[in-house]
Design an enzyme around this catalytic site. Structure first.
Site, PDB file in Angstrom:
ATOM      1  N   ASP A  98      -0.598   7.654  -9.989  1.00 52.09           N
ATOM      2  CA  ASP A  98      -0.372   7.735  -9.407  1.00 52.09           C
ATOM      3  C   ASP A  98       0.512   8.645  -8.284  1.00 52.09           C
ATOM      4  O   ASP A  98       1.213   9.636  -9.498  1.00 52.09           O
ATOM      5  CB  ASP A  98       0.050   6.575  -8.584  1.00 52.09           C
ATOM      6  CG  ASP A  98       0.732   6.312  -7.431  1.00 52.09           C
ATOM      7  OD1 ASP A  98       0.204   6.583  -6.453  1.00 52.09           O
ATOM      8  OD2 ASP A  98       1.937   5.538  -7.325  1.00 52.09           O
ATOM      9  N   PHE A  99       1.423   9.215  -7.647  1.00 44.90           N
ATOM     10  CA  PHE A  99       1.828  10.064  -6.514  1.00 44.90           C
ATOM     11  C   PHE A  99       3.173   9.593  -6.370  1.00 44.90           C
ATOM     12  O   PHE A  99       4.161   9.778  -6.493  1.00 44.90           O
ATOM     13  CB  PHE A  99       1.120  11.016  -5.425  1.00 44.90           C
ATOM     14  CG  PHE A  99       1.845  12.117  -4.950  1.00 44.90           C
ATOM     15  CD1 PHE A  99       1.781  13.198  -6.027  1.00 44.90           C
ATOM     16  CD2 PHE A  99       2.518  12.190  -3.869  1.00 44.90           C
ATOM     17  CE1 PHE A  99       2.905  14.168  -5.883  1.00 44.90           C
ATOM     18  CE2 PHE A  99       2.881  13.534  -3.539  1.00 44.90           C
ATOM     19  CZ  PHE A  99       3.262  14.017  -4.495  1.00 44.90           C
ATOM     20  N   ASP A 100       3.162   9.220  -5.169  1.00 41.24           N
ATOM     21  CA  ASP A 100       3.816   8.199  -4.257  1.00 41.24           C
ATOM     22  C   ASP A 100       4.375   7.176  -5.016  1.00 41.24           C
ATOM     23  O   ASP A 100       4.084   6.537  -5.589  1.00 41.24           O
ATOM     24  CB  ASP A 100       4.397   7.640  -2.839  1.00 41.24           C
ATOM     25  CG  ASP A 100       3.289   9.335  -2.000  1.00 41.24           C
ATOM     26  OD1 ASP A 100       4.176   9.597  -1.855  1.00 41.24           O
ATOM     27  OD2 ASP A 100       2.057   8.970  -2.098  1.00 41.24           O
TER      28      ASP A 100
ATOM     29  N   ARG B 220       0.357   3.040   9.371  1.00 40.92           N
ATOM     30  CA  ARG B 220       1.512   3.579   8.727  1.00 40.92           C
ATOM     31  C   ARG B 220       0.455   5.107   9.812  1.00 40.92           C
ATOM     32  O   ARG B 220       1.846   5.787  10.023  1.00 40.92           O
ATOM     33  CB  ARG B 220       1.104   3.806   7.284  1.00 40.92           C
ATOM     34  CG  ARG B 220       2.312   2.754   7.161  1.00 40.92           C
ATOM     35  CD  ARG B 220       2.385   2.726   5.548  1.00 40.92           C
ATOM     36  NE  ARG B 220       1.284   2.282   4.531  1.00 40.92           N
ATOM     37  CZ  ARG B 220       1.879   2.888   3.695  1.00 40.92           C
ATOM     38  NH1 ARG B 220       2.236   3.105   2.741  1.00 40.92           N
ATOM     39  NH2 ARG B 220      -0.028   2.598   3.152  1.00 40.92           N
TER      40      ARG B 220
ATOM     41  N   GLY C 226      -2.863   7.910  -2.836  1.00 42.98           N
ATOM     42  CA  GLY C 226      -2.994   7.387  -1.507  1.00 42.98           C
ATOM     43  C   GLY C 226      -2.533   7.237  -0.603  1.00 42.98           C
ATOM     44  O   GLY C 226      -2.672   7.308   1.220  1.00 42.98           O
TER      45      GLY C 226
ATOM     46  N   LYS D 251      -8.995   3.829  -6.567  1.00 43.85           N
ATOM     47  CA  LYS D 251      -8.550   4.660  -7.449  1.00 43.85           C
ATOM     48  C   LYS D 251      -9.168   3.521  -8.810  1.00 43.85           C
ATOM     49  O   LYS D 251      -9.550   4.865  -9.586  1.00 43.85           O
ATOM     50  CB  LYS D 251      -7.099   4.310  -7.735  1.00 43.85           C
ATOM     51  CG  LYS D 251      -6.920   4.985  -6.689  1.00 43.85           C
ATOM     52  CD  LYS D 251      -5.058   4.670  -7.409  1.00 43.85           C
ATOM     53  CE  LYS D 251      -3.675   5.566  -5.660  1.00 43.85           C
ATOM     54  NZ  LYS D 251      -2.687   5.684  -6.593  1.00 43.85           N
TER      55      LYS D 251
ATOM     56  N   ASN E 294      -1.775  -1.309  -5.039  1.00 40.31           N
ATOM     57  CA  ASN E 294      -3.406  -0.380  -5.479  1.00 40.31           C
ATOM     58  C   ASN E 294      -3.657   0.361  -7.121  1.00 40.31           C
ATOM     59  O   ASN E 294      -4.525   1.369  -6.071  1.00 40.31           O
ATOM     60  CB  ASN E 294      -3.391   0.364  -3.913  1.00 40.31           C
ATOM     61  CG  ASN E 294      -2.511   1.742  -4.482  1.00 40.31           C
ATOM     62  OD1 ASN E 294      -1.343   1.754  -4.303  1.00 40.31           O
ATOM     63  ND2 ASN E 294      -2.782   3.207  -3.538  1.00 40.31           N
ATOM     64  N   ASP E 295      -3.136   0.384  -7.152  1.00 37.72           N
ATOM     65  CA  ASP E 295      -3.043   1.063  -9.046  1.00 37.72           C
ATOM     66  C   ASP E 295      -3.049  -0.333  -9.904  1.00 37.72           C
ATOM     67  O   ASP E 295      -3.948   0.097 -10.362  1.00 37.72           O
ATOM     68  CB  ASP E 295      -1.842   1.385  -9.373  1.00 37.72           C
ATOM     69  CG  ASP E 295      -1.479   2.753  -8.427  1.00 37.72           C
ATOM     70  OD1 ASP E 295      -1.961   3.290  -8.139  1.00 37.72           O
ATOM     71  OD2 ASP E 295       0.258   2.497  -8.487  1.00 37.72           O
TER      72      ASP E 295
END
Length: 207
Positions: free
Chosen positions: A8-10, A53, A97, A141, A167-168
């Site tokens: 994941d990134f964030d 958002r 995401g 994902k 969401n992971d």
């Protein structure tokens, strides 16, 4: 042996949430942060939360957004763990995401092999408040990893995933190793390993 590691990134590779940082310029960061927090805890539908958002950063100049995205702070050990995995012959991929304006420049800095995320729509150099892309839904994902797994002919036990939010969960279901990194409880329940120390080099002890 692990052949593919998906991050994941964030709040996993990057220290914070891109959308919250972008929204600060418009004074919307508290509102965006609250929505993000609830979405990552699994309390809100991811797609609906993403759309809501992004709508809050409508009007932000694209140039300002890109400047912010190029200067994000990474989690301790982010560069080190990517370098370590690549030295072991393990492919590294990011599923986010969030947005390509952040994951693309981060790819150049951190060195991961590939990234999938979303695009912030803009017109005449201004963000329109609309978004589209590869990672729009709560199960995106997992579906993308299933495709990669089939394309690369990999088994579950050859795949590791690292993430922090709801969401992971879907990608953890497609992998033999799921590492919950400073994560929400909903993801910890789906994980095979949990890291609560904010240093990605801890992953070496697992892999």
């Amino acid at each position: 042996m692990i052949k593919l590691c998906v991050f994941d990134f964030d709040s996993t590779l990057m220290d914070g949430e891109t959308i919250t940082i972008l929204s600060k310029a418009l004074g919307k960061d508290k509102e965006v942060s609250e929505i993000t927090k609830r979405a990552m805890a699994g309390e809100l539908d991811f797609y609906e939360s993403l759309v809501k958002r992004v709508r809050l950063i409508e009007g932000l100049p694209l140039s300002d957004a890109m400047e912010v995205a190029r200067n994000l702070t990474f989690i301790e050990g982010a560069k080190d763990i990517i370098t370590y995995l690549k030295a072991k012959g393990i492919k590294t991929v990011v599923f986010s995401g969030g947005f390509h304006i952040a994951t693309d420049p981060a790819q150049e800095k951190l060195g991961y092999d590939l990234n999938f995320s979303n695009e912030l729509h803009h017109k005449n150099g201004i963000l329109t408040g609309h978004v589209g892309g590869e990672m729009m839904f709560g199960d995106s994902k997992g579906k993308m990893l299933a495709r990669l797994k089939s394309f690369l002919n990999l088994k579950d036990e050859e795949i590791a995933c690292v993430g922090d939010g709801a969401n992971d969960v879907s990608m953890f279901k497609e992998a033999g190793t799921g590492i919950a990194f400073c994560a929400n409880e909903i993801l910890k329940k789906a994980a095979t390993h949990i890291i609560d120390t904010k240093d990605l080099r801890e992953i070496k002890q697992i892999l």
